[in-house]
Write an enzyme that holds these catalytic residues in place. Structure first.
Site, short mmCIF file in Angstrom:
data_model
loop_
_atom_site.label_atom_id
_atom_site.label_comp_id
_atom_site.label_asym_id
_atom_site.label_seq_id
_atom_site.Cartn_x
_atom_site.Cartn_y
_atom_site.Cartn_z
N GLY A 191 0.79 -1.24 0.00
CA GLY A 191 0.00 0.00 0.00
C GLY A 191 0.81 1.28 0.00
O GLY A 191 0.28 2.35 0.32
N SER A 192 2.09 1.23 -0.40
CA SER A 192 2.88 2.48 -0.36
C SER A 192 2.41 3.49 -1.40
O SER A 192 2.49 4.70 -1.16
CB SER A 192 4.38 2.18 -0.50
OG SER A 192 4.69 1.77 -1.81
N ASN A 193 1.90 3.03 -2.52
CA ASN A 193 1.36 3.98 -3.51
C ASN A 193 0.07 4.63 -3.00
O ASN A 193 -0.16 5.81 -3.24
CB ASN A 193 1.13 3.28 -4.86
CG ASN A 193 2.40 3.20 -5.68
OD1 ASN A 193 2.90 4.22 -6.17
ND2 ASN A 193 2.96 2.01 -5.81
N LYS A 195 -5.27 -8.79 -8.87
CA LYS A 195 -6.36 -9.52 -9.54
C LYS A 195 -6.78 -8.77 -10.78
O LYS A 195 -6.57 -7.55 -10.89
CB LYS A 195 -7.58 -9.61 -8.59
CG LYS A 195 -7.31 -10.41 -7.35
CD LYS A 195 -7.36 -11.89 -7.65
CE LYS A 195 -6.93 -12.71 -6.43
NZ LYS A 195 -6.69 -14.10 -6.73
N HIS A 252 2.46 0.47 -13.37
CA HIS A 252 3.33 -0.68 -13.61
C HIS A 252 4.79 -0.22 -13.45
O HIS A 252 5.16 0.82 -13.99
CB HIS A 252 3.10 -1.24 -15.01
CG HIS A 252 3.91 -2.47 -15.28
ND1 HIS A 252 3.62 -3.68 -14.68
CD2 HIS A 252 5.02 -2.66 -16.03
CE1 HIS A 252 4.52 -4.57 -15.06
NE2 HIS A 252 5.38 -3.98 -15.88
N ASP A 262 -1.70 -5.02 -18.30
CA ASP A 262 -0.71 -3.96 -18.61
C ASP A 262 -0.77 -3.54 -20.07
O ASP A 262 0.26 -3.40 -20.75
CB ASP A 262 0.73 -4.47 -18.31
CG ASP A 262 0.89 -4.90 -16.87
OD1 ASP A 262 0.23 -4.35 -15.99
OD2 ASP A 262 1.70 -5.82 -16.62
N GLU A 302 7.50 5.88 -8.63
CA GLU A 302 6.06 5.56 -8.67
C GLU A 302 5.28 6.49 -7.75
O GLU A 302 4.18 6.93 -8.09
CB GLU A 302 5.82 4.12 -8.19
CG GLU A 302 6.30 3.06 -9.15
CD GLU A 302 5.89 1.67 -8.67
OE1 GLU A 302 4.73 1.47 -8.31
OE2 GLU A 302 6.76 0.78 -8.65
C1 GRF Z 1 4.16 -1.30 -7.25
O1 GRF Z 1 5.47 -1.55 -7.64
C2 GRF Z 1 3.24 -1.17 -8.45
O2 GRF Z 1 3.86 -0.63 -9.57
C3 GRF Z 1 2.89 -2.62 -8.74
O3 GRF Z 1 2.76 -3.20 -7.46
C4 GRF Z 1 3.56 -2.49 -6.52
C5 GRF Z 1 2.66 -2.07 -5.39
O4 GRF Z 1 3.37 -1.49 -4.33
N1 GRF Z 1 1.74 -2.72 -9.59
P1 GRF Z 1 2.61 -0.83 -3.11
O5 GRF Z 1 1.63 -1.87 -2.59
O6 GRF Z 1 1.89 0.39 -3.60
O7 GRF Z 1 3.66 -0.51 -2.10
#
Ligand code: GRF
Length: 204
Positions: free
Chosen positions: A11-13, A90, A108, A149, A178
């Protein structure tokens, strides 16, 4: 825009989008977080930030339309305008893709169309990048269609591959990128008019 973030793991994004929102760097608001994985850290991050957090898994439903209906219902209930896949492991059901046409985006950790598609996830992407000897990788944010993708590309950010990179060190740098690229793509979509022409996103 009301965002729904779909995530399966760390969940870092998601965290980065919330931080951009708190700092007023994007106008959009994370209104809902859904995970297929009940122990995903993304659900904890959502709860800590008083964002509705829902565990929604196909496994809890039989093969009928129950899962898709539950999916669409919760999106509608929270008046979701854009779905953001941030590490969602998923496939989004085709019915949801069709209702949310050009309103679902994915991040991605490579430059599509390289190092993407089925089997290219997590560290496997960065291992393949290093193994191939390319000097440049990066981040792609794209609209989601029915193939992995594959949908129209919104934004790409390059990241250099260093001679002494390991998959781990490369992943760290790409992930940093990202965390800026995903909010940047959301900002583009909230502030610019765009049309999708074939596989191309054109901003006017
Ligand atoms: C990221 O590298 C994203 O590009 C990929 O899965 C990873 C998720 O990372 N699709 P996080 O859970 O957001 O830390």
């Amino acid at each position: 825009m009301n965002l729904c973030v779909l995530a399966s793991g760390r969940g870092s994004n998601l965290n980065s989008i919330i931080n951009f929102q708190k700092k007023g760097k994007i106008r959009s608001k994370v209104a809902l977080v859904i995970s297929n994985n009940s122990s995903s850290n993304a659900l904890n991050i959502a709860r800590k930030n008083q964002i509705p957090a829902v565990h929604l898994s196909q496994k809890k439903f039989d093969s009928g339309p129950g899962f898709v209906n539950a999916f669409l219902e919760i999106l509608q209930k929270h008046q979701i305008e854009l779905i953001v896949l941030a590490g969602y492991m998923k496939m989004v059901p085709p019915e949801v893709i069709s209702v949310f046409k050009n309103r679902i985006i994915n991040i991605h950790p490579a430059l599509i169309p390289s190092f993407c598609g089925q089997g290219f996830y997590g560290m496997k992407v960065h291992e393949a990048v290093i193994e191939s000897g390319v000097k440049l990788t990066g981040v792609t944010v794209h609209f989601v269609d029915e193939a992995y993708d594959h949908g129209p590309i919104i934004l790409q950010t390059p990241v250099k591959v260093k001679d002494d990179d390991t998959p781990e060190s490369l992943q760290k740098r790409v992930l940093k990128s990202e965390h800026r690229s995903l909010p940047e793509a959301i900002k583009l979509l909230e502030s610019k008019k765009f049309t999708v022409v074939g596989r191309k996103v054109v901003f006017n």
